[in-house]
Motif scaffolding. Structure first.
Motif, mmCIF file in Angstrom:
data_model
loop_
_atom_site.group_PDB
_atom_site.id
_atom_site.type_symbol
_atom_site.label_atom_id
_atom_site.label_comp_id
_atom_site.label_asym_id
_atom_site.label_seq_id
_atom_site.Cartn_x
_atom_site.Cartn_y
_atom_site.Cartn_z
ATOM 1 N N ILE A 1 22.450 -75.145 24.911
ATOM 2 C CA ILE A 1 21.594 -74.311 24.242
ATOM 3 C C ILE A 1 20.401 -73.549 25.449
ATOM 4 N N ILE A 2 20.726 -73.740 26.583
ATOM 5 C CA ILE A 2 20.025 -72.832 27.526
ATOM 6 C C ILE A 2 21.174 -71.453 28.282
ATOM 7 N N THR B 1 23.505 -55.996 28.568
ATOM 8 C CA THR B 1 24.214 -55.183 29.143
ATOM 9 C C THR B 1 25.094 -54.186 28.355
ATOM 10 N N VAL B 2 24.586 -54.360 27.279
ATOM 11 C CA VAL B 2 25.155 -53.392 26.612
ATOM 12 C C VAL B 2 24.230 -52.221 25.939
ATOM 13 N N PHE B 3 23.126 -53.002 25.712
ATOM 14 C CA PHE B 3 22.058 -51.896 25.911
ATOM 15 C C PHE B 3 22.466 -51.269 27.185
ATOM 16 N N TYR B 4 22.567 -51.429 28.932
ATOM 17 C CA TYR B 4 21.841 -50.974 29.542
ATOM 18 C C TYR B 4 23.664 -49.881 30.558
ATOM 19 N N ARG B 5 24.264 -50.609 29.410
ATOM 20 C CA ARG B 5 26.077 -49.929 29.583
ATOM 21 C C ARG B 5 25.786 -48.758 28.349
ATOM 22 N N LEU B 6 25.535 -48.835 27.416
ATOM 23 C CA LEU B 6 25.401 -47.602 26.124
ATOM 24 C C LEU B 6 24.288 -46.749 26.330
ATOM 25 N N TYR C 1 22.869 -66.587 28.121
ATOM 26 C CA TYR C 1 25.363 -65.906 27.259
ATOM 27 C C TYR C 1 24.429 -64.921 25.993
ATOM 28 N N THR C 2 23.564 -65.009 25.410
ATOM 29 C CA THR C 2 22.822 -63.890 24.192
ATOM 30 C C THR C 2 21.206 -63.045 24.627
ATOM 31 N N SER C 3 20.973 -63.164 25.942
ATOM 32 C CA SER C 3 20.349 -62.355 26.482
ATOM 33 C C SER C 3 21.509 -61.181 27.539
ATOM 34 N N ILE C 4 22.037 -62.079 28.515
ATOM 35 C CA ILE C 4 23.153 -61.362 29.227
ATOM 36 C C ILE C 4 23.738 -60.262 28.570
ATOM 37 N N SER D 1 23.200 -55.038 16.960
ATOM 38 C CA SER D 1 24.165 -56.058 16.589
ATOM 39 C C SER D 1 24.779 -57.508 17.167
ATOM 40 N N ALA D 2 24.873 -57.543 18.320
ATOM 41 C CA ALA D 2 25.393 -58.181 19.818
ATOM 42 C C ALA D 2 24.621 -58.979 19.638
#
Length: 183
Positions: free
Chosen positions: A156-157, A169-174, A162-165, A122-123
């Motif tokens: 764009i870069i 981060t959300v994946f790692y934290r959750l 931003y999208t990948s970070i 979703s993020a």
């Protein structure tokens, strides 16, 4: 020799495989591909699955909340990233942590095997609209002008970073709230 054959039984999942191994919980005969080693012996997949279900505490509303919160915060953060340029590298992890903590609080720290994947996706999706708009404007600028500049690609870069970070981060934290099988 006949005595050894009498102690082998067919696996209850794969009847064509003979085994001497039994599940340490339900005592069903299981072959080596069905057996999962645990600290207390080998267990069948059904016993492991039923044990994991005991610890899944997430409700359906938790997934809905996670989708809304992660998507909305990522979308809002993408506007911040579009103005920050290079500083997106420092802002994006903070936004990712904010998203993860907001999801944790909204779901009251309930856990599930999917509750860390849903907000991550979703993020990612929530941060894409601005990236797609910038890609469209780049193609429009390229079609209207004759020259190409590296500075045309920079927004764009930064948006892609931003999208990948935030997603990582959300994946790692959750991912700490997932159920990890030791079996």
């Amino acid at each position: 020799m006949n005595e050894a054959k009498s102690t082998t039984l067919p696996c209850y999942i794969h009847p064509n495989r003979e085994t001497r191994l039994r599940c340490s919980r339900c005592e069903q005969p299981i072959c080596t591909s069905c057996a999962k080693q645990t600290p207390t012996g080998y267990r069948c997949k059904n016993c492991i699955r039923s044990q994991q279900k005991i610890f899944e505490t997430a409700k359906t509303t938790d997934y809905v909340l996670a989708i809304i919160i992660a998507g909305a915060l990522a979308f809002g953060g993408s506007f911040l990233a579009s103005i920050m340029g290079f500083f997106t590298l420092f802002i994006a992890p903070i936004v990712g942590v904010i998203i993860a903590e907001a999801v944790r609080r909204a779901t009251q720290r309930r856990r599930s095997t999917l509750l860390f994947k849903v907000p991550t996706i979703s993020a990612s999706v929530g941060s894409l609209p601005l990236l797609l708009i910038q890609l469209g404007s780049l193609f429009l600028m390229l079609s209207l002008s004759e020259g190409f500049s590296f500075f045309m690609v920079l927004p764009i870069i930064w948006q892609g970073l931003y999208t990948s970070i935030i997603a990582s981060t959300v994946f790692y934290r959750l991912s700490g709230i997932q159920l990890r099988s030791r079996f």
